[in-house]
Write a protein that holds these residues in place. Structure first.
Motif, short mmCIF file in Angstrom:
data_model
loop_
_atom_site.label_atom_id
_atom_site.label_comp_id
_atom_site.label_asym_id
_atom_site.label_seq_id
_atom_site.Cartn_x
_atom_site.Cartn_y
_atom_site.Cartn_z
N HIS A 811 0.86 -1.20 0.00
CA HIS A 811 0.00 0.00 0.00
C HIS A 811 0.89 1.25 0.00
O HIS A 811 0.93 1.97 -0.97
N TRP A 835 -4.92 5.00 -6.06
CA TRP A 835 -5.99 4.92 -5.05
C TRP A 835 -5.71 5.94 -3.96
O TRP A 835 -4.58 6.04 -3.46
N TRP A 836 -6.71 6.66 -3.53
CA TRP A 836 -6.57 7.55 -2.37
C TRP A 836 -7.95 7.94 -1.85
O TRP A 836 -8.97 7.73 -2.51
N ALA A 837 -7.94 8.48 -0.64
CA ALA A 837 -9.13 9.08 -0.01
C ALA A 837 -10.25 8.09 0.27
O ALA A 837 -11.38 8.50 0.48
N TYR A 838 -9.97 6.79 0.29
CA TYR A 838 -11.03 5.84 0.62
C TYR A 838 -11.13 5.62 2.12
O TYR A 838 -12.05 4.96 2.59
N LYS A 839 -10.16 6.16 2.90
CA LYS A 839 -10.31 6.27 4.35
C LYS A 839 -9.32 7.33 4.83
O LYS A 839 -8.45 7.79 4.08
N ASN A 843 -5.59 9.99 3.03
CA ASN A 843 -5.99 11.28 2.45
C ASN A 843 -4.83 12.02 1.79
O ASN A 843 -5.05 12.90 0.95
N ASP A 866 -7.04 -6.58 -5.00
CA ASP A 866 -8.42 -6.55 -5.48
C ASP A 866 -8.52 -7.46 -6.70
O ASP A 866 -7.73 -7.34 -7.64
N HIS A 990 -10.73 -8.70 0.56
CA HIS A 990 -9.77 -7.61 0.63
C HIS A 990 -9.06 -7.67 1.98
O HIS A 990 -9.35 -8.53 2.81
#
Length: 996
Positions: A811, A835-839, A843, A866, A990
């Motif tokens: 990650h 990927w970003w901002a999914y938690k 951020n 995934d 996941h």
């Protein structure tokens, strides 16, 4: 109504003397009168054993045991004679996997997050730390006679049951009991008959284990702990470990839910020198050879799926091809297992009604199972398995008088069980004198002639009668009792009734009665020869039965859609005139040939030739090494054992699921190798599994042999359970600084453990600490789930304090902030492309992360985490060109050579070089293009995906599916039981997926 009866033998005893009956320690209240139960059964065909039959036999029993079986023998003096002419006698069946007489289970103990964790056992006493381990359970102590259940089992033909409490992973010992309704003292034949195990923790509400891999780790540790406990000087008292040790010399019976579970159980058994007997699941036909190689005897259930009601064409779409295939093939499982030479016995486990079990038996025979093998699997086989062959299983002298009386082979359609004798006691199931009627009769009543047609099963016959030459029929009131046939009918709409009593005469019946006017009449009924139409109908029915042995479905590897009809073979292939992305110093080579043979890349160059090779014209196409996914969760049964802060003892290799369709989908995307990681529910997760996507192989065959072992660690929100709800404030750690202390504590303990072992101390083997010690000794490597820079720095510094390095941060979306420190430490970065901002903790992720780490000298790769993204990792690699200007050649390495280096397998895969494994992908376009498609995918020189064949296979699958749907509709129309269509779609796993 089922009855047990003992004919009065008191007078016989006075005449011939009372023989000493079975002796007991219990006092007798009153005048002692225990008849010896001396019977002689004459005229029957007695099946002494599956391979010995005596015609016109006399079977004698006394005091509940067999005395003799002789052909045409005389009735001994003093014996009660029972005429069984025309009947068959078989040994009563033995249920090898029952729960008769056991207390009700307490239900499932599974807990949800809202319940909060239960970290420790709530079992009181000096027992195992884990309440799912119950080896101290003694079925003989728990057993009580259940007359209702005993009656149901006797009606199914059983006389003996091996029973145990179906609760827990270790379920304790079984007891063998008969189904007589005496006292418990008289019916228990054997205590401690077997040790039962399963992967199901049953009613345990304790969190650990909550996964198959956790269960397997617990079993392994229990074997080791019991061995250590037997040696140590009683530093503790553990009644469970004592009981476990005492059960190890018994037959070990392990219950599983699939053929893959059978291999998992066998793997544990092999590690500790145990040959398990496997209570199977009914899908063994899908993988016969690996199961045969296990050496296990299988206890096969006969619980077959009901026909899917596919009348609604849209609801039918919910049912998968795999479900339809299993519906069709499940009845043939017994025949397939037997044909493969796998030893087996049968169980009625799973059936609520005896009639359902007998129907399943007949389905199995109709599907090819041999009747004599089925009989052995219900008699001599279980007796041998349980070590009770000296008492039950055959009708040889000295064995218990446990037998059934039938009208014919009990596995034939419409076979009738009349009696079941258990320990010399008779239990009547149907009237022994029930008459056997033909399908049709020519009937004479005085001077009148009629035709009678009979339907229904024995004991519930129906008859219609019509005047000879007339098609107008009348219902007959028909009764059978004590060998007498009673008929009552009115031949017309008006007038009186005929009332007739008749008894067998020759092949028909004869008798007398009264006519409509009260006159005396004579009656005869002669079996009517079958008409041409009836013969044709019977032949058609027999032909339909024979056709059941052929299938509309295919058997593939795996046995789901797009499974392979046979395992691929290693080929010699010459790719000619391709654009070859070597990932070596040669770079990208235009119009180049590649030869593969014996599973390896043999030569790379121009103008290559080999007469024995299959030549593939790759002009205009691109040939690359296979994509390697450093972080994947496909092909797994479970992903998290997050019940404790450290579960280093669990192994992802234990839960590899070889029937995951995502394997095939990712082959279609050019993926050939995947590291299957534990989730991120705890700081120290489980040991990784590295697989090649060998579609159709078993889990063990998929393993990347010889690779270095890895383990998953995790940082951040997930491990401290910050998003798990208020009920989950119990398991340590709850803060980021607590996470560091977990690592510090466990590595300190592991170092101490290693020093003690090095010093030769008698140390209890601890699988958890052994895995961590391997890290300290440089034999196992960490892949750590990570996001924020502070924690990344913390883990690198902690590793340096303990003398090792973190191999890979996965990650690592803030890797760009600490790339220089990662490079100095020697840590690789396996990240997402964008990927970003999914938690919250991601951020500050940016799409330039991969390029910036690469620029700082960090070994950088892109992973999927995934199942869907993994099918497009070639496009993820292209994003490194878009975000950061990485060259195409270097960007391609992000999903090939660089992950290979992270996993220490770059000497085998990751580039196109002579001597490396022939894991190759042929693309129709530049692999970084959004238009690129993998046309062919090879692993070890075997072709696992071919796009052209895939398209052809799709049409064949549609035809097969339609044939199965038509077969289902036909089965429904013939009155078969149906079930609503329900799908079994796979849940995509996941990092933070919970186990169910």
């Amino acid at each position: 109504m089922t009855q047990r009866f003992r004919p009065l033998l008191f007078l016989a005893a006075l005449c011939w003397g009372i023989t000493l009956a079975a002796q007991t320690t219990y006092p007798y209240n009153g005048v002692y009168d225990e008849p010896e139960g001396f019977y002689a059964f004459t005229g029957a065909t007695v099946h002494v054993s599956p391979d010995r039959t005596v015609e016109n036999a006399t079977l004698t029993i006394r005091n509940g045991k067999v005395e003799s079986v002789t052909a045409g023998g005389a009735v001994p003096r003093g014996a009660v004679a029972v005429d069984l002419t025309g009947k068959h006698v078989y040994p009563s069946f033995i249920e090898v996997y029952g729960d008769y007489g056991m207390p009700e289970n307490e239900g499932s103990g599974r807990r949800s997050r809202r319940d909060g964790p239960q970290m420790e056992s709530n079992t009181e006493g000096a027992y195992s730390w884990n309440q799912a381990m119950r080896p101290e359970t003694d079925a003989a102590r728990l057993f009580t006679i259940d007359e209702k259940e005993a009656k149901a089992l006797r009606e199914a033909g059983f006389g003996t049951v091996s029973t145990h409490h179906h609760d827990g992973i270790s379920r304790g010992s079984a007891a063998v009991v008969t189904l007589a309704e005496d006292s418990e003292n008289e019916v228990i034949l054997k205590r401690n008959a077997a040790h039962h195990l399963s992967f199901d923790k049953g009613s345990s509400s304790q969190d650990y284990p909550n996964s198959r891999m956790g269960t397997m780790a617990l079993l392994r540790q229990t074997y080791l702990d019991a061995e250590w406990y037997a040696k140590q000087n009683r530093e503790e008292t553990n009644l469970s470990l004592e009981a476990w040790r005492n059960l190890q010399d018994l037959p070990q019976i392990f219950a599983v839910d699939s053929w893959q579970d059978a291999l998992r159980a066998d793997q544990v058994g092999d590690e500790f020198g145990k040959q398990y007997i496997i209570r199977g699941s009914g899908d063994e036909y899908q993988r016969l050879q690996p199961l045969k190689a296990s050496g296990a005897t299988f206890i096969l259930p006969l619980k077959f799926p009901d026909t899917y009601d596919v009348s609604d064409p849209f609801a039918a779409d919910l049912v998968s091809l795999a479900q339809l295939r299993h519906w069709e093939r499940a009845p043939g499982n017994v025949a397939a297992v037997d044909s493969a030479g796998i030893p087996f016995v049968l169980t009625a486990h799973g059936h609520d009604k005896p009639a359902d079990f007998h129907e399943a038996l007949r389905k199995a025979v109709a599907a090819g199972a041999k009747a004599d093998r089925v009989l052995a699997a219900l008699t001599t086989g279980p007796a041998k398995l349980l070590g009770i062959g000296d008492r039950v299983g055959t009708l040889e002298k000295g064995k218990l008088a446990n037998f059934i009386v039938t009208d014919k082979d009990p596995f034939q359609e419409k076979a009738t069980l009349y009696q079941n004798w258990v320990q010399g006691h008779a239990y009547e199931l149907k009237d022994l004198k029930t008459l056997d009627l033909a399908d049709a009769y020519d009937i004479s009543i005085g001077s009148n002639r009629f035709v009678g047609e009979v339907s229904g099963d024995p004991g519930s016959r129906k008859m219609k009668i019509s005047p000879a030459g007339d098609t107008t029929s009348t219902e007959v009131s028909l009764a059978e009792s004590g060998g007498v046939l009673t008929l009552r009918f009115r031949p017309g709409k008006e007038g009186g009734f005929y009332r007739i009593n008749a008894t067998p005469r020759g092949e028909g019946y004869a008798g007398t009665g009264r006519g409509p006017a009260g006159e005396l009449v004579t009656f005869t009924a002669t079996p009517r020869p079958a008409s041409a139409q009836q013969r044709a109908d019977k032949e058609k029915k027999e032909a339909e039965k024979a056709e059941q042995k052929s299938y509309a479905s295919r058997l593939t590897y795996p046995n789901i859609a797009y499974g392979l009809p046979q395992h691929p073979t290693t080929k010699k292939v010459l790719f000619r005139n391709a654009t070859v992305w070597t990932n070596e110093a040669d770079g990208i080579l235009e119009e180049t040939d590649v030869l593969i043979e014996n599973g390896k890349i043999s030569r790379v160059g121009k103008g290559l030739s080999d007469r024995g090779a299959e030549v593939i014209d790759a002009t205009g196409m691109h040939l690359t090494s296979g994509i390697i996914d450093e972080h994947s969760h496909i092909a797994l049964l479970d992903v998290n054992e997050g019940t404790q802060s450290s579960t280093a003892e669990v192994r992802m290799s234990d839960v590899v699921d070889a029937v995951d369709e995502n394997i095939y989908r990712q082959l279609a995307g050019g993926v050939t190798t995947s590291q299957l990681l534990h989730g991120s529910a705890n700081p120290i997760g489980g040991q990784s599994a590295l697989i090649k996507l060998r579609w159709g192989a078993t889990p063990e065959e998929m393993m990347f042999q010889g690779a270095d072992p890895f383990i998953k660690f995790a940082l951040g929100e997930n491990v401290k359970q910050s998003n798990w709800g208020d009920a989950n404030r119990i398991r340590y750690p709850q803060t980021r600084m607590g996470v560091e202390q977990i690592f510090e504590n466990y590595f300190s303990r592991a170092a101490e453990y290693g020093r003690a072992r090095e010093a030769g101390e008698d140390v209890r083997r601890d699988l958890e600490l052994e895995a961590l010690l391997e890290i300290l000794e440089g034999e196992r490597f960490i892949t750590s789930h990570s996001y924020q820079q502070g924690e990344i720095n913390m883990l690198m510094e902690l590793a340096e304090r303990h003398g090792f390095r973190v191999n890979t941060f996965t990650h690592i979306l803030e890797g760009y902030k600490v790339a220089d420190k990662m490079a100095d430490h020697g840590a690789a970065g396996s990240t997402f492309s964008d990927w970003w901002a999914y938690k919250f903790e991601v951020n500050e992720a940016i799409p330039y992360n991969g390029a910036l780490m690469h620029e700082q000298g960090v070994l950088t790769g892109f992973n999927s985490d995934d199942a869907e993204m993994a099918r497009r990792l070639n496009q993820e690699a292209a994003k490194a060109v878009l975000f950061g200007g990485v060259s195409e050649e270097e960007a391609w390495k992000f999903v090939t050579l660089n992950p290979a280096k992270m996993l220490h397998i770059d000497d085998r895969v990751g580039s196109v070089k002579a001597g490396k494994d022939a894991d190759l992908v042929l693309w129709n376009d530049n692999p970084l293009s959004i238009y690129a498609r993998a046309e062919r995918t090879y692993i070890d020189g075997k072709e696992y995906f071919n796009r052209a064949e895939n398209e052809a296979r799709r049409e064949a699958l549609l035809r097969e599916r339609n044939a199965l749907i038509q077969a289902s509709l036909d089965a429904k129309n013939k009155g078969g039981k149906t079930q609503e269509p329900r799908g079994n779609s796979r849940r995509l796993l996941h990092c933070d997926s919970e186990n169910h």
